[in-house]
Design an enzyme around this catalytic site. Sequence first.
Site, mmCIF file in Angstrom:
data_model
loop_
_atom_site.group_PDB
_atom_site.id
_atom_site.type_symbol
_atom_site.label_atom_id
_atom_site.label_comp_id
_atom_site.label_asym_id
_atom_site.label_seq_id
_atom_site.Cartn_x
_atom_site.Cartn_y
_atom_site.Cartn_z
ATOM 1 N N ASP A 1 0.878 -1.167 0.000
ATOM 2 C CA ASP A 1 0.000 0.000 0.000
ATOM 3 C C ASP A 1 0.919 1.221 0.000
ATOM 4 O OD1 ASP A 1 -2.077 1.741 0.055
ATOM 5 O OD2 ASP A 1 -3.106 0.857 1.769
HETATM 6 C C1 BGC Z 1 -4.979 3.351 0.169
HETATM 7 C C2 BGC Z 1 -5.059 2.335 -0.951
HETATM 8 C C3 BGC Z 1 -4.912 3.036 -2.272
HETATM 9 C C4 BGC Z 1 -3.601 3.782 -2.281
HETATM 10 C C5 BGC Z 1 -3.322 4.507 -3.579
HETATM 11 C C6 BGC Z 1 -3.760 4.235 0.049
HETATM 12 O O1 BGC Z 1 -3.841 5.313 0.932
HETATM 13 O O2 BGC Z 1 -4.973 2.681 1.407
HETATM 14 O O3 BGC Z 1 -6.269 1.632 -0.875
HETATM 15 O O4 BGC Z 1 -5.008 2.128 -3.313
HETATM 16 O O5 BGC Z 1 -3.611 4.739 -1.245
HETATM 17 O O6 BGC Z 1 -4.120 5.624 -3.720
#
Ligand code: BGC
Length: 799
Positions: free
Chosen positions: A302
């Site tokens: 993530d």
């Molecule tokens: C989120 C993810 C997301 C990623 C990219 C993170 O803050 O937890 O679910 O895909 O950002 O935007």
Amino acid sequence: MKRFSTIAAAVLLYTTSFAQDAPQLGKSSVKEVVAAMTLEEKVRLVVGMGWKMPGGAARPQRRANTDRPKTDSVSKEGFQLPPLDPTDEATPEKVAGTAGRTHAITRLGIPTMILSDGPAGLRIDPYRNADSSRSYFATAFPVGTLLASSWDTALVQQVGTAFGAEIRDYGVDIILGPGMNIQRNPLGGRNFEYYSEDPLLSGKISAAMVRGIQSNGVGTSIKHFVANNQETNRNQINTIVSERALREIYLRGFEIAVKEGTPWTVMSSYNKVNGIYTSENPALLTTILRDEWGYKGFVMSDWFGGRDAVAQQNAGNDLLMPGTPAQSKAIIEAVNSGKLDVKLLDRNVEKILNIMLLSPSFKNYQASEKPDLKSHASLTRAAAAESMVLLKNEKTLPLEAGKKITLFGNGSYSLIAGGTGSGDVHKAYTVTLKQGLEAAGYVLNNTVAAGYAAYLTDQNAKRPKPAIFFMLPPPIPEMKPDLDLVNQSADQSDLAIYTLTRNAGEGQDRKVENDFTLSSDEQAVIKEIADAFHKKGKKLVIVLNIGGVVETLSWRDEADAILLAWQPGLEGGNSMTDVLSGKQNPSGKLAISFPVKYEDVPSAKSFPGHELDPNYKGNPMMGKPSEVIYEDGIYVGYRYYQSFHVKTAYPFGYGLSYTKFEYSNLKLNSGSFSENLQVSVTVTNTGKTPGKEVVELYLSAPAKTMNKPEEELKGFAKTHLLNPGESQTVQIVLTASSLASFSSNLTRWVAEPGKYKIRIGASADDIKLNKEFTLDKEILLPQLNKVMLPQVAIQELKP
Ligand code: BGC
């Protein structure tokens, strides 16, 4: 001079022959390509790029016409994340506003892959380079919780197919979704993105979504792997969970999605599980995911997840997103010093390249940039209507054509199509309930409507921006309409509809007060409307346009009908109207239980955990060191309410219809289980309206050596549209794994011998038919690995 040109010619000759000889991705084998890569090139591939902080980078951007304050102009202040590579940041984006990309290595024929959020629609910028002559809006599909309430894998796959076409047509390779964490607690800030409190439903719906999206030749990233069931302190929380609960509740859905959906990628989560960051844990990403489940795709972190890039590479977290120079440096140093075996780095590079071979970017696919937004909007309208759950109906719905309606509640005039953060979508428009009802020919009270319009315009102008760009701004307080006006409208209209809204999103969990519960203003407005209309013998319908569970007991008696619309996507008002008018007979069922009060929730005492260092002064964006102990064990959702005999407001699997169904003829192909068991049951529409019914199969297993929930969902089926009087026999097959529970003593799934009871229900509470079968001899499923154990004793709930 002569000497210089000889050297230059030699260099030119060398570089051209090097480039010509270099193996090319797709022409040579992946192994040959990896063998030709320098260490720096390998690291460029496993460390991503391309994330732009909204408001941080100078990117002219037009605003989407959405219904909530925009978050793209928030200052960078207080937002300290590890610095990104300035060259990466300056590399022009092919698709504006995506979450990230991978690095290209042109000499080896390796292109950039484009990764974009999110689960309910493609999250890209609607305008590019201040050019307003062309827009790139995407469809806001119904949120995960609503789609799961359809209990219809074919429908979800169809939505996925449309979604995937949009991803492909806008030139994106991989979508960062579906989100499929278990809805452990109703306050989970991202519950709307997720499917269910039950791993089977969650896994089956996710697999269908993955299959649909990927049928377009683009990839998915099922997320957030694993046990990321809250937002509070999400970057530092240590989830302490027993081996059995981890296997049976939190991993199980992902296992189903991996095996039945074959997602191109998996996204590891922010949190730790039993002391180790998921993105740094080889037991999770290699032993369980790859060795036990046979997963062949790649894993990405993530965004800014985990702490130690070398540990992540070692664990099998192949791609680090969005990627920082510090991570690249650490990996290069670790390989050079022998701390990281280059073979592991090669393994990770190979996994990324294997998936890259499938991607549109590698295939040089020329995206049309013209997705069929119109047909996707109709599909969204239908899918949302198909999935909504009718919670109550006292001879009120469907509404007759042409009725005079007064609409109350901010939400009737301002739809919440989906939640915030990376789960949000830049959509061209939203349809409010007011617009939906008007388009269907209902006559609305214009005086009340004008009052709400003025109030919302004023409040929107005053609404503060969120403190951090992706967080939710405070909600607009509920407008309290003038009492005389309410009484007047009760005279003039045939009925009242009140819409209650709730919104949430990443970075923050919900609260109990004024969020799970209704605010005193909301309570007062409902009461006033109910009193005024009931006095005149007229009805009140309440529509719930919410992303998470709310308390219902204190106000539900005021309503004559309650429609749970969740967050229905951009056509929401039309979908709600289709159900209210009876154009669509509701057939959704709850994918999460509605407790009577928050204290009844099995995780109420432990959620969202406790902080470990009262003096911690780190970056607030990254949360605080903390831990949460999953004392509820396997007793999540209905597994708890059923086993501990705690009454819910609305049980898991519950939902009404405008018609009635009768269940009959429950048959098993055998009274004793051998390889599998075929279960069939007949459903008859005994009412007057065509409708569909969800058939839920719960199993009660013998509790010899392990405690077992009273019942667990082991299969489900949805009928086709049954005409009045029509019957359909549905089949559900149980396998050995349906009978088995995870034995921590044996480290494998075990089906204990004895009597099993099949319960066929219209909800977890409403069992229509049941039948027993026996298992004569214990079944041991394959031996698994004893990994990811908690380091402390957990006082788990036991019935
Ligand atoms: C989120 C993810 C997301 C990623 C990219 C993170 O803050 O937890 O679910 O895909 O950002 O935007």
